[in-house]
Design a protein around this motif. Sequence first.
Motif, PDB file in Angstrom:
ATOM      1  N   GLY A   1      29.068 107.551 -36.973  1.00 50.13           N
ATOM      2  CA  GLY A   1      28.487 106.640 -35.995  1.00 50.13           C
ATOM      3  C   GLY A   1      27.052 106.322 -36.336  1.00 50.13           C
ATOM      4  O   GLY A   1      26.476 106.860 -37.292  1.00 50.13           O
ATOM      5  N   THR A   2      26.469 105.448 -35.567  1.00 49.68           N
ATOM      6  CA  THR A   2      25.064 105.076 -35.722  1.00 49.68           C
ATOM      7  C   THR A   2      24.397 105.126 -34.358  1.00 49.68           C
ATOM      8  O   THR A   2      25.069 105.217 -33.318  1.00 49.68           O
ATOM      9  N   PHE A   3      23.079 105.036 -34.348  1.00 48.82           N
ATOM     10  CA  PHE A   3      22.340 105.004 -33.097  1.00 48.82           C
ATOM     11  C   PHE A   3      22.791 103.826 -32.244  1.00 48.82           C
ATOM     12  O   PHE A   3      22.921 103.924 -31.018  1.00 48.82           O
ATOM     13  N   GLU A   4      23.030 102.685 -32.915  1.00 43.65           N
ATOM     14  CA  GLU A   4      23.387 101.474 -32.171  1.00 43.65           C
ATOM     15  C   GLU A   4      24.847 101.468 -31.732  1.00 43.65           C
ATOM     16  O   GLU A   4      25.219 100.702 -30.844  1.00 43.65           O
ATOM     17  N   ALA A   5      25.668 102.316 -32.350  1.00 47.55           N
ATOM     18  CA  ALA A   5      27.098 102.365 -32.021  1.00 47.55           C
ATOM     19  C   ALA A   5      27.551 103.817 -32.010  1.00 47.55           C
ATOM     20  O   ALA A   5      28.236 104.287 -32.919  1.00 47.55           O
ATOM     21  N   LEU A   6      27.152 104.532 -30.962  1.00 44.66           N
ATOM     22  CA  LEU A   6      27.517 105.942 -30.848  1.00 44.66           C
ATOM     23  C   LEU A   6      29.006 106.077 -30.549  1.00 44.66           C
ATOM     24  O   LEU A   6      29.579 105.258 -29.818  1.00 44.66           O
TER      25      LEU A   6
ATOM     26  N   ALA B   1      18.528 116.833 -24.791  1.00 44.05           N
ATOM     27  CA  ALA B   1      17.577 116.362 -25.796  1.00 44.05           C
ATOM     28  C   ALA B   1      18.288 115.466 -26.794  1.00 44.05           C
ATOM     29  O   ALA B   1      19.485 115.629 -27.052  1.00 44.05           O
ATOM     30  N   VAL B   2      17.534 114.530 -27.340  1.00 42.77           N
ATOM     31  CA  VAL B   2      17.972 113.718 -28.474  1.00 42.77           C
ATOM     32  C   VAL B   2      17.001 113.996 -29.614  1.00 42.77           C
ATOM     33  O   VAL B   2      15.784 113.956 -29.426  1.00 42.77           O
TER      34      VAL B   2
ATOM     35  N   PRO C   1      14.331  99.193 -31.392  1.00 40.93           N
ATOM     36  CA  PRO C   1      14.366  99.172 -29.923  1.00 40.93           C
ATOM     37  C   PRO C   1      15.753  99.494 -29.368  1.00 40.93           C
ATOM     38  O   PRO C   1      15.879 100.226 -28.375  1.00 40.93           O
ATOM     39  N   GLY C   2      16.800  98.964 -30.017  1.00 40.82           N
ATOM     40  CA  GLY C   2      18.152  99.257 -29.548  1.00 40.82           C
ATOM     41  C   GLY C   2      18.510 100.720 -29.700  1.00 40.82           C
ATOM     42  O   GLY C   2      19.169 101.308 -28.836  1.00 40.82           O
ATOM     43  N   SER C   3      18.065 101.322 -30.791  1.00 44.40           N
ATOM     44  CA  SER C   3      18.334 102.743 -31.009  1.00 44.40           C
ATOM     45  C   SER C   3      17.630 103.606 -29.973  1.00 44.40           C
ATOM     46  O   SER C   3      18.207 104.554 -29.428  1.00 44.40           O
ATOM     47  N   LEU C   4      16.377 103.280 -29.673  1.00 45.08           N
ATOM     48  CA  LEU C   4      15.636 104.059 -28.684  1.00 45.08           C
ATOM     49  C   LEU C   4      16.182 103.836 -27.277  1.00 45.08           C
ATOM     50  O   LEU C   4      16.183 104.760 -26.456  1.00 45.08           O
ATOM     51  N   ALA C   5      16.686 102.637 -26.998  1.00 44.42           N
ATOM     52  CA  ALA C   5      17.341 102.396 -25.712  1.00 44.42           C
ATOM     53  C   ALA C   5      18.600 103.240 -25.594  1.00 44.42           C
ATOM     54  O   ALA C   5      18.918 103.773 -24.515  1.00 44.42           O
ATOM     55  N   SER C   6      19.317 103.391 -26.710  1.00 50.70           N
ATOM     56  CA  SER C   6      20.506 104.236 -26.730  1.00 50.70           C
ATOM     57  C   SER C   6      20.140 105.693 -26.484  1.00 50.70           C
ATOM     58  O   SER C   6      20.831 106.408 -25.746  1.00 50.70           O
ATOM     59  N   ALA C   7      19.044 106.140 -27.104  1.00 48.80           N
ATOM     60  CA  ALA C   7      18.579 107.513 -26.892  1.00 48.80           C
ATOM     61  C   ALA C   7      18.188 107.735 -25.438  1.00 48.80           C
ATOM     62  O   ALA C   7      18.524 108.765 -24.839  1.00 48.80           O
TER      63      ALA C   7
ATOM     64  N   THR D   1       9.086 102.126 -44.625  1.00 46.90           N
ATOM     65  CA  THR D   1       7.952 103.042 -44.492  1.00 46.90           C
ATOM     66  C   THR D   1       6.907 102.567 -43.486  1.00 46.90           C
ATOM     67  O   THR D   1       6.147 103.373 -42.972  1.00 46.90           O
ATOM     68  N   HIS D   2       6.868 101.250 -43.215  1.00 43.27           N
ATOM     69  CA  HIS D   2       5.789 100.697 -42.387  1.00 43.27           C
ATOM     70  C   HIS D   2       6.351 100.254 -41.031  1.00 43.27           C
ATOM     71  O   HIS D   2       6.414  99.062 -40.712  1.00 43.27           O
ATOM     72  N   ARG D   3       6.758 101.213 -40.228  1.00 42.67           N
ATOM     73  CA  ARG D   3       7.267 100.921 -38.893  1.00 42.67           C
ATOM     74  C   ARG D   3       6.392 101.614 -37.847  1.00 42.67           C
ATOM     75  O   ARG D   3       6.045 102.792 -38.011  1.00 42.67           O
ATOM     76  N   ASP D   4       6.096 100.886 -36.800  1.00 46.38           N
ATOM     77  CA  ASP D   4       5.316 101.444 -35.689  1.00 46.38           C
ATOM     78  C   ASP D   4       6.264 102.220 -34.775  1.00 46.38           C
ATOM     79  O   ASP D   4       6.505 101.837 -33.626  1.00 46.38           O
ATOM     80  N   THR D   5       6.788 103.297 -35.293  1.00 45.28           N
ATOM     81  CA  THR D   5       7.816 104.054 -34.569  1.00 45.28           C
ATOM     82  C   THR D   5       7.281 104.680 -33.294  1.00 45.28           C
ATOM     83  O   THR D   5       7.951 104.670 -32.250  1.00 45.28           O
ATOM     84  N   VAL D   6       6.085 105.230 -33.337  1.00 42.17           N
ATOM     85  CA  VAL D   6       5.523 105.865 -32.142  1.00 42.17           C
ATOM     86  C   VAL D   6       5.264 104.828 -31.059  1.00 42.17           C
ATOM     87  O   VAL D   6       5.555 105.057 -29.882  1.00 42.17           O
ATOM     88  N   GLY D   7       4.751 103.665 -31.441  1.00 39.25           N
ATOM     89  CA  GLY D   7       4.572 102.597 -30.471  1.00 39.25           C
ATOM     90  C   GLY D   7       5.891 102.158 -29.876  1.00 39.25           C
ATOM     91  O   GLY D   7       5.986 101.863 -28.671  1.00 39.25           O
ATOM     92  N   ALA D   8       6.944 102.124 -30.699  1.00 41.25           N
ATOM     93  CA  ALA D   8       8.266 101.742 -30.203  1.00 41.25           C
ATOM     94  C   ALA D   8       8.797 102.764 -29.199  1.00 41.25           C
ATOM     95  O   ALA D   8       9.460 102.404 -28.217  1.00 41.25           O
ATOM     96  N   ILE D   9       8.507 104.037 -29.432  1.00 39.33           N
ATOM     97  CA  ILE D   9       8.913 105.082 -28.483  1.00 39.33           C
ATOM     98  C   ILE D   9       8.223 104.868 -27.140  1.00 39.33           C
ATOM     99  O   ILE D   9       8.845 104.964 -26.074  1.00 39.33           O
TER     100      ILE D   9
END
Length: 216
Positions: A94-99, A109-110, A123-129, A172-180
């Motif tokens: 599976g994937t984050f977007e299609a659990l 916890a995730v 964003p879709g993955s974090l919404a799933s989480a 490598t250049h993703r604003d992951t913390v901002g997305a969280i």
Amino acid sequence: MPTVEHPLFSRVWSWAMRHEPRDVVRARGELLQGLSGRVLEVGAGTGSNFAHYPETVTEIVAIEPDRLLREEATVVAAARETAVPGTRIHVRDGTFEALPADAAGPFDAVVCSLVLCSVADVPGSLASAYAALRPGGQLRYYEHVATDGWLGGLQRTVDATFWPRAFGGCHTHRDTVGAIDRAGFERIQHRDIRGAPRWAPVPISPLALGIAQRPA
């Protein structure tokens, strides 16, 4: 659900997971310390985290889309279950977007460990989480993140050229913390890590390790 195939990358990643530097091993331990109950881990890879889960974790649903990595994770999961009979580990495609259906929450916890850099939809993955967590549940993250200056420029360059194709979709250049933050999580613990000296041209050296919470 189609199986992800990155045969060359999978073999390289499998080798790398068997030869992790000490600081990465320590970060995995820090990432998972204090967890309990039911955990969803997405992007489980070869199961590198399994040995680091405390015995207070009773169930792990581990999602891995790559077939070769998932097969290795299944073997590692069985060894962990033998060593710690009180913990059940279910390795699933599976994937984050299609659990998969049996990854339904609520979870306590995730865990995201070097995976949000490679998902198609952050964003879709974090919404799933967020949806998978119980109120007050935690998102534990250990991720490659964007930086600024000349190294940030290098990250943008490699992301636009060869890096994602060579390394299983990693960016490598993703604003992951901002997305969280934007996904509605409340950060309760965070620290930035350098996997290499700041002067070294290593795009994946900036990392973030932390805990964010779904509001209760």
